[in-house]
Design a protein around this motif. Structure first.
Motif, PDB file in Angstrom:
ATOM      1  N   PRO A   1       0.819  -1.219   0.000  1.00  0.00           N
ATOM      2  CA  PRO A   1       0.000   0.000   0.000  1.00  0.00           C
ATOM      3  C   PRO A   1       0.852   1.269   0.000  1.00  0.00           C
ATOM      4  CG  PRO A   1      -0.825  -1.553   1.618  1.00  0.00           C
ATOM      5  CD  PRO A   1       0.465  -2.099   1.107  1.00  0.00           C
ATOM      6  N   MET A   2       1.931   1.272   0.775  1.00  0.00           N
ATOM      7  CA  MET A   2       2.805   2.450   0.808  1.00  0.00           C
ATOM      8  C   MET A   2       3.458   2.685  -0.544  1.00  0.00           C
ATOM      9  SD  MET A   2       2.775   4.258   3.367  1.00  0.00           S
ATOM     10  CE  MET A   2       2.691   4.443   5.095  1.00  0.00           C
ATOM     11  N   SER A   3       3.882   1.628  -1.182  1.00  0.00           N
ATOM     12  CA  SER A   3       4.515   1.740  -2.495  1.00  0.00           C
ATOM     13  C   SER A   3       3.555   2.358  -3.509  1.00  0.00           C
ATOM     14  CB  SER A   3       4.981   0.362  -2.963  1.00  0.00           C
ATOM     15  OG  SER A   3       5.517   0.437  -4.255  1.00  0.00           O
ATOM     16  N   ARG A   4       2.317   1.892  -3.508  1.00  0.00           N
ATOM     17  CA  ARG A   4       1.309   2.459  -4.419  1.00  0.00           C
ATOM     18  C   ARG A   4       1.088   3.932  -4.116  1.00  0.00           C
ATOM     19  NH1 ARG A   4      -1.493  -2.456  -3.309  1.00  0.00           N
ATOM     20  NH2 ARG A   4      -2.872  -1.308  -1.935  1.00  0.00           N
ATOM     21  N   PHE A   5       1.047   4.262  -2.844  1.00  0.00           N
ATOM     22  CA  PHE A   5       0.821   5.633  -2.414  1.00  0.00           C
ATOM     23  C   PHE A   5       1.956   6.539  -2.909  1.00  0.00           C
ATOM     24  CE2 PHE A   5      -2.006   7.966   0.259  1.00  0.00           C
ATOM     25  CZ  PHE A   5      -1.285   9.085   0.644  1.00  0.00           C
ATOM     26  N   ILE A   6       3.178   6.087  -2.778  1.00  0.00           N
ATOM     27  CA  ILE A   6       4.339   6.873  -3.216  1.00  0.00           C
ATOM     28  C   ILE A   6       4.323   7.045  -4.733  1.00  0.00           C
ATOM     29  CG2 ILE A   6       6.863   6.847  -3.374  1.00  0.00           C
ATOM     30  CD1 ILE A   6       6.790   5.624  -0.488  1.00  0.00           C
ATOM     31  N   LYS A   7       3.894   6.032  -5.468  1.00  0.00           N
ATOM     32  CA  LYS A   7       3.786   6.150  -6.926  1.00  0.00           C
ATOM     33  C   LYS A   7       2.770   7.229  -7.314  1.00  0.00           C
ATOM     34  CE  LYS A   7       5.140   1.449  -8.075  1.00  0.00           C
ATOM     35  NZ  LYS A   7       4.710   0.140  -8.556  1.00  0.00           N
ATOM     36  N   ILE A   8       1.659   7.287  -6.586  1.00  0.00           N
ATOM     37  CA  ILE A   8       0.653   8.318  -6.854  1.00  0.00           C
ATOM     38  C   ILE A   8       1.255   9.700  -6.610  1.00  0.00           C
ATOM     39  CG2 ILE A   8      -1.543   9.319  -6.064  1.00  0.00           C
ATOM     40  CD1 ILE A   8      -2.418   6.400  -5.421  1.00  0.00           C
ATOM     41  N   MET A   9       2.010   9.830  -5.516  1.00  0.00           N
ATOM     42  CA  MET A   9       2.643  11.121  -5.222  1.00  0.00           C
ATOM     43  C   MET A   9       3.641  11.498  -6.309  1.00  0.00           C
ATOM     44  SD  MET A   9       3.150  11.370  -1.055  1.00  0.00           S
ATOM     45  CE  MET A   9       4.699  10.569  -1.142  1.00  0.00           C
ATOM     46  N   ALA A  10       4.444  10.539  -6.759  1.00  0.00           N
ATOM     47  CA  ALA A  10       5.438  10.823  -7.799  1.00  0.00           C
ATOM     48  C   ALA A  10       4.760  11.236  -9.099  1.00  0.00           C
ATOM     49  CB  ALA A  10       6.329   9.603  -8.019  1.00  0.00           C
ATOM     50  N   THR A  11       3.666  10.567  -9.445  1.00  0.00           N
ATOM     51  CA  THR A  11       2.921  10.917 -10.652  1.00  0.00           C
ATOM     52  C   THR A  11       2.363  12.330 -10.546  1.00  0.00           C
ATOM     53  OG1 THR A  11       2.333   8.600 -10.998  1.00  0.00           O
ATOM     54  CG2 THR A  11       0.995  10.240 -12.149  1.00  0.00           C
ATOM     55  N   GLU A  12       1.798  12.626  -9.403  1.00  0.00           N
ATOM     56  CA  GLU A  12       1.216  13.960  -9.183  1.00  0.00           C
ATOM     57  C   GLU A  12       2.298  15.032  -9.207  1.00  0.00           C
ATOM     58  OE1 GLU A  12      -1.726  16.745  -8.759  1.00  0.00           O
ATOM     59  OE2 GLU A  12      -1.965  14.610  -9.160  1.00  0.00           O
ATOM     60  N   CYS A  13       3.408  14.749  -8.583  1.00  0.00           N
ATOM     61  CA  CYS A  13       4.514  15.712  -8.524  1.00  0.00           C
ATOM     62  C   CYS A  13       5.061  16.020  -9.921  1.00  0.00           C
ATOM     63  CB  CYS A  13       5.622  15.161  -7.631  1.00  0.00           C
ATOM     64  SG  CYS A  13       6.954  16.322  -7.314  1.00  0.00           S
ATOM     65  N   GLY A  14       5.105  15.021 -10.765  1.00  0.00           N
ATOM     66  CA  GLY A  14       5.635  15.190 -12.112  1.00  0.00           C
ATOM     67  C   GLY A  14       4.604  15.655 -13.128  1.00  0.00           C
ATOM     68  N   SER A  15       3.377  15.840 -12.710  1.00  0.00           N
ATOM     69  CA  SER A  15       2.331  16.227 -13.654  1.00  0.00           C
ATOM     70  C   SER A  15       2.398  17.720 -13.968  1.00  0.00           C
ATOM     71  CB  SER A  15       0.946  15.876 -13.087  1.00  0.00           C
ATOM     72  OG  SER A  15       0.580  16.805 -12.086  1.00  0.00           O
ATOM     73  N   SER A  16       1.699  18.114 -15.008  1.00  0.00           N
ATOM     74  CA  SER A  16       1.658  19.532 -15.382  1.00  0.00           C
ATOM     75  C   SER A  16       0.467  20.230 -14.731  1.00  0.00           C
ATOM     76  CB  SER A  16       1.579  19.651 -16.906  1.00  0.00           C
ATOM     77  OG  SER A  16       0.424  18.986 -17.381  1.00  0.00           O
ATOM     78  N   ASN A  17      -0.182  19.555 -13.799  1.00  0.00           N
ATOM     79  CA  ASN A  17      -1.306  20.109 -13.058  1.00  0.00           C
ATOM     80  C   ASN A  17      -0.850  21.376 -12.329  1.00  0.00           C
ATOM     81  OD1 ASN A  17      -3.372  20.633 -11.235  1.00  0.00           O
ATOM     82  ND2 ASN A  17      -3.425  18.567 -10.377  1.00  0.00           N
ATOM     83  N   GLN A  18      -1.635  22.436 -12.424  1.00  0.00           N
ATOM     84  CA  GLN A  18      -1.250  23.692 -11.784  1.00  0.00           C
ATOM     85  C   GLN A  18      -1.241  23.597 -10.265  1.00  0.00           C
ATOM     86  OE1 GLN A  18      -4.015  26.682 -13.053  1.00  0.00           O
ATOM     87  NE2 GLN A  18      -5.653  25.974 -11.708  1.00  0.00           N
ATOM     88  N   ASN A  19      -1.929  22.603  -9.714  1.00  0.00           N
ATOM     89  CA  ASN A  19      -1.971  22.401  -8.267  1.00  0.00           C
ATOM     90  C   ASN A  19      -1.121  21.209  -7.824  1.00  0.00           C
ATOM     91  OD1 ASN A  19      -3.854  24.533  -7.770  1.00  0.00           O
ATOM     92  ND2 ASN A  19      -5.441  23.208  -8.635  1.00  0.00           N
ATOM     93  N   ALA A  20      -0.173  20.812  -8.656  1.00  0.00           N
ATOM     94  CA  ALA A  20       0.621  19.608  -8.375  1.00  0.00           C
ATOM     95  C   ALA A  20       1.373  19.718  -7.052  1.00  0.00           C
ATOM     96  CB  ALA A  20       1.592  19.332  -9.514  1.00  0.00           C
ATOM     97  N   GLN A  21       1.981  20.841  -6.779  1.00  0.00           N
ATOM     98  CA  GLN A  21       2.748  20.975  -5.547  1.00  0.00           C
ATOM     99  C   GLN A  21       1.837  20.893  -4.319  1.00  0.00           C
ATOM    100  OE1 GLN A  21       5.820  23.807  -5.476  1.00  0.00           O
ATOM    101  NE2 GLN A  21       6.257  23.528  -3.320  1.00  0.00           N
ATOM    102  N   GLU A  22       0.706  21.567  -4.372  1.00  0.00           N
ATOM    103  CA  GLU A  22      -0.227  21.526  -3.243  1.00  0.00           C
ATOM    104  C   GLU A  22      -0.791  20.114  -3.064  1.00  0.00           C
ATOM    105  OE1 GLU A  22      -4.140  23.902  -1.522  1.00  0.00           O
ATOM    106  OE2 GLU A  22      -3.363  24.411  -3.509  1.00  0.00           O
ATOM    107  N   SER A  23      -1.126  19.452  -4.172  1.00  0.00           N
ATOM    108  CA  SER A  23      -1.631  18.079  -4.103  1.00  0.00           C
ATOM    109  C   SER A  23      -0.589  17.150  -3.493  1.00  0.00           C
ATOM    110  CB  SER A  23      -1.998  17.572  -5.498  1.00  0.00           C
ATOM    111  OG  SER A  23      -3.031  18.329  -6.052  1.00  0.00           O
ATOM    112  N   THR A  24       0.650  17.294  -3.916  1.00  0.00           N
ATOM    113  CA  THR A  24       1.730  16.458  -3.403  1.00  0.00           C
ATOM    114  C   THR A  24       1.922  16.682  -1.904  1.00  0.00           C
ATOM    115  OG1 THR A  24       2.805  16.546  -5.560  1.00  0.00           O
ATOM    116  CG2 THR A  24       4.148  15.805  -3.720  1.00  0.00           C
ATOM    117  N   THR A  25       1.818  17.935  -1.466  1.00  0.00           N
ATOM    118  CA  THR A  25       1.943  18.244  -0.039  1.00  0.00           C
ATOM    119  C   THR A  25       0.850  17.544   0.755  1.00  0.00           C
ATOM    120  OG1 THR A  25       2.958  20.378  -0.538  1.00  0.00           O
ATOM    121  CG2 THR A  25       2.009  20.118   1.666  1.00  0.00           C
TER     122      THR A  25
END
Length: 177
Positions: free
Chosen positions: A22-46
């Motif tokens: 579960p932790m591994s999946r969670f970290i993958k989601i964070m990495a995907t979000e962090c690397g996205s072009s979403n304007q709220n990526a940093q806030e989402s990652t936090t």
């Protein structure tokens, strides 16, 4: 720092965490979000990182309960291995079902039972094959499949290594007893 202190996360302390999937999946989601072009990526990652630490805090609080549950699950697993040796027991499948890593599974299993999980799988298959060799007229090939081997040569090799006899020799010797 204050957020982590408030939820009971200790600094400079190595922690054992069994639920790696579960932790591994969670970290993958964070990495995907962090690397996205979403304007709220940093806030989402936090927020995701805060959630990760909250989950870790929950785990720390329930740690004794988790270990007793794991011990119970390992006991059930071992019982299943010995009652259904013909199953296709794989470390990966077992780890996924228990949500733990292979190394943690093998460590806790050996710690709990004094035997490796692979050894217990082989031992359960050898016990069952000995019964079938003694109590039935099934072919060696049929017995190999019934105890979980798809390859007759692998069965013959392991049987000889564990018993000192080939299956045919074992059958003959047990018929004289």
């Amino acid at each position: 720092y204050s957020f982590l202190e408030n939820i009971g996360i200790q600094f400079d302390t190595i922690m054992e965490y069994a639920d790696v999937y579960p932790m591994s999946r969670f970290i993958k989601i964070m990495a995907t979000e962090c690397g996205s072009s979403n304007q709220n990526a940093q806030e989402s990652t936090t927020y995701l990182l805060r959630l990760l630490f909250l989950k870790l805090s929950d785990y720390i609080a329930k740690k004794p309960e988790t270990y007793s549950q794991l011990t119970e699950k390992l006991t059930i697993l071992r019982n299943n291995i010995y009652t259904t040796p013909q199953n296709n027991w794989t470390i990966d499948d077992i780890c996924k079902s228990l949500s733990i890593s292979p190394s943690y599974l093998q460590h806790k299993y050996k710690q709990s039972f004094g035997s490796s999980i692979k050894n217990d799988i082989i031992e359960s298959r050898m016990q069952y094959s000995k019964r079938l060799l003694t109590d039935t007229d099934l072919t060696i090939s049929a017995i190999a499949r019934m105890v979980g081997y798809t390859n007759d040569l692998a069965f013959l090799s392991i049987f000889k290594k564990k018993t000192g006899f080939t299956p045919s020799q074992y059958r003959k010797a047990s018929s004289h007893i």
